[in-house]
Design a protein around this motif. Sequence first.
Motif, PDB file in Angstrom:
ATOM      1  N   UNK A  70      73.675  18.602  64.291  1.00 45.37           N
ATOM      2  CA  UNK A  70      74.050  18.821  63.017  1.00 45.37           C
ATOM      3  C   UNK A  70      74.364  18.138  62.544  1.00 45.37           C
ATOM      4  N   UNK A  71      75.345  17.190  62.036  1.00 47.65           N
ATOM      5  CA  UNK A  71      76.109  16.110  61.596  1.00 47.65           C
ATOM      6  C   UNK A  71      76.831  14.836  62.231  1.00 47.65           C
ATOM      7  N   UNK A  72      75.730  15.106  63.778  1.00 46.54           N
ATOM      8  CA  UNK A  72      76.232  14.215  64.894  1.00 46.54           C
ATOM      9  C   UNK A  72      75.314  13.013  65.041  1.00 46.54           C
ATOM     10  N   UNK A  73      75.431  12.180  65.234  1.00 45.48           N
ATOM     11  CA  UNK A  73      74.001  10.480  65.250  1.00 45.48           C
ATOM     12  C   UNK A  73      73.434  10.961  66.705  1.00 45.48           C
ATOM     13  N   UNK A  74      72.752   9.978  67.137  1.00 46.53           N
ATOM     14  CA  UNK A  74      72.005  10.387  68.465  1.00 46.53           C
ATOM     15  C   UNK A  74      72.133   8.462  69.239  1.00 46.53           C
ATOM     16  N   UNK A  75      70.758   8.381  70.060  1.00 46.42           N
ATOM     17  CA  UNK A  75      71.074   7.525  70.462  1.00 46.42           C
ATOM     18  C   UNK A  75      69.904   7.155  71.245  1.00 46.42           C
ATOM     19  N   UNK A  76      69.069   6.280  71.604  1.00 45.67           N
ATOM     20  CA  UNK A  76      67.467   6.090  71.337  1.00 45.67           C
ATOM     21  C   UNK A  76      67.412   6.725  73.060  1.00 45.67           C
TER      22      UNK A  76
END
Length: 279
Positions: A70-76
């Motif tokens: 959705x609208x949440x971010x993420x990390x590598x």
Amino acid sequence: MATAREQQSAGAEARVTSADGTEIAFEQSGHGPAIVLVASALADRSDTAKLATLLAHHFTVINYDRRGRGASGDAATYAPDREIEDIAALVDHVGGSASLFGSSSGAVLALRAAAAGVNIDRLALYEPPFVVGEGDDGPPKDLAQQITALLAEGRHSDAVKYFMTRVQGMPGIAVFFMKLMPKMWANLTKLASTLPYDIAVMGDTQQGKPLDAEEWKGVALPTRVLTGGKSPAAFQRAALAVTEILPQADHRTLPGLNHGAVVMAPKKIAPQIIEFIKG
């Protein structure tokens, strides 16, 4: 002009920043004791929107997008601990303590958050998909490798199909008809990249062996495990296994429901959650 708090009460999107800097999007609604809704695999907060509306008559509800959705971010890089930190950030946002409701692998993530020491009041869980009996069908032992390979090849649609048929036990014909609904299938395909996250959350708990009581010893809080009366018996065995190793857990079976009930029948699940969270 409405204040930020008023906008959140009305269900406007807001964000918290997790420990690793990832922004987690959520909607806040209702008033009263706080409850955070933790979604299952291939789900974002839209799947729990109807349930959130029902619960908001009694609680402050945090309906969030797990990272990468959705609208949440993420990390590598990913680890289940990062998702536990996401939940902790949401709990801090509502005052430092909250109850959790999780479904399927989201129920296991909620359990992991409690075991890790997040300040949780009560846990309500719908069908955590542990596989505790040798005769119960679990996912393929190379599930992680198969999903990772399909995603690496850009075959996100095939990854969703593989997960639905080989893990969730959905008939191929059912998947075929789902593909005929372009909007739904596009959303599932968009979420395919997070399948390895749920596989990591489950760990080795789907390999047909008893739950490790030591792994879950930190979950010493009131816990209710819900299962659907139409779901496979393996879910009932999993629920009983959870109640046997947790000191304050009980189990309820809801007649007529199956594994998709959180989305398909929220009006039948909400009363159980409300009654339990109110204590």
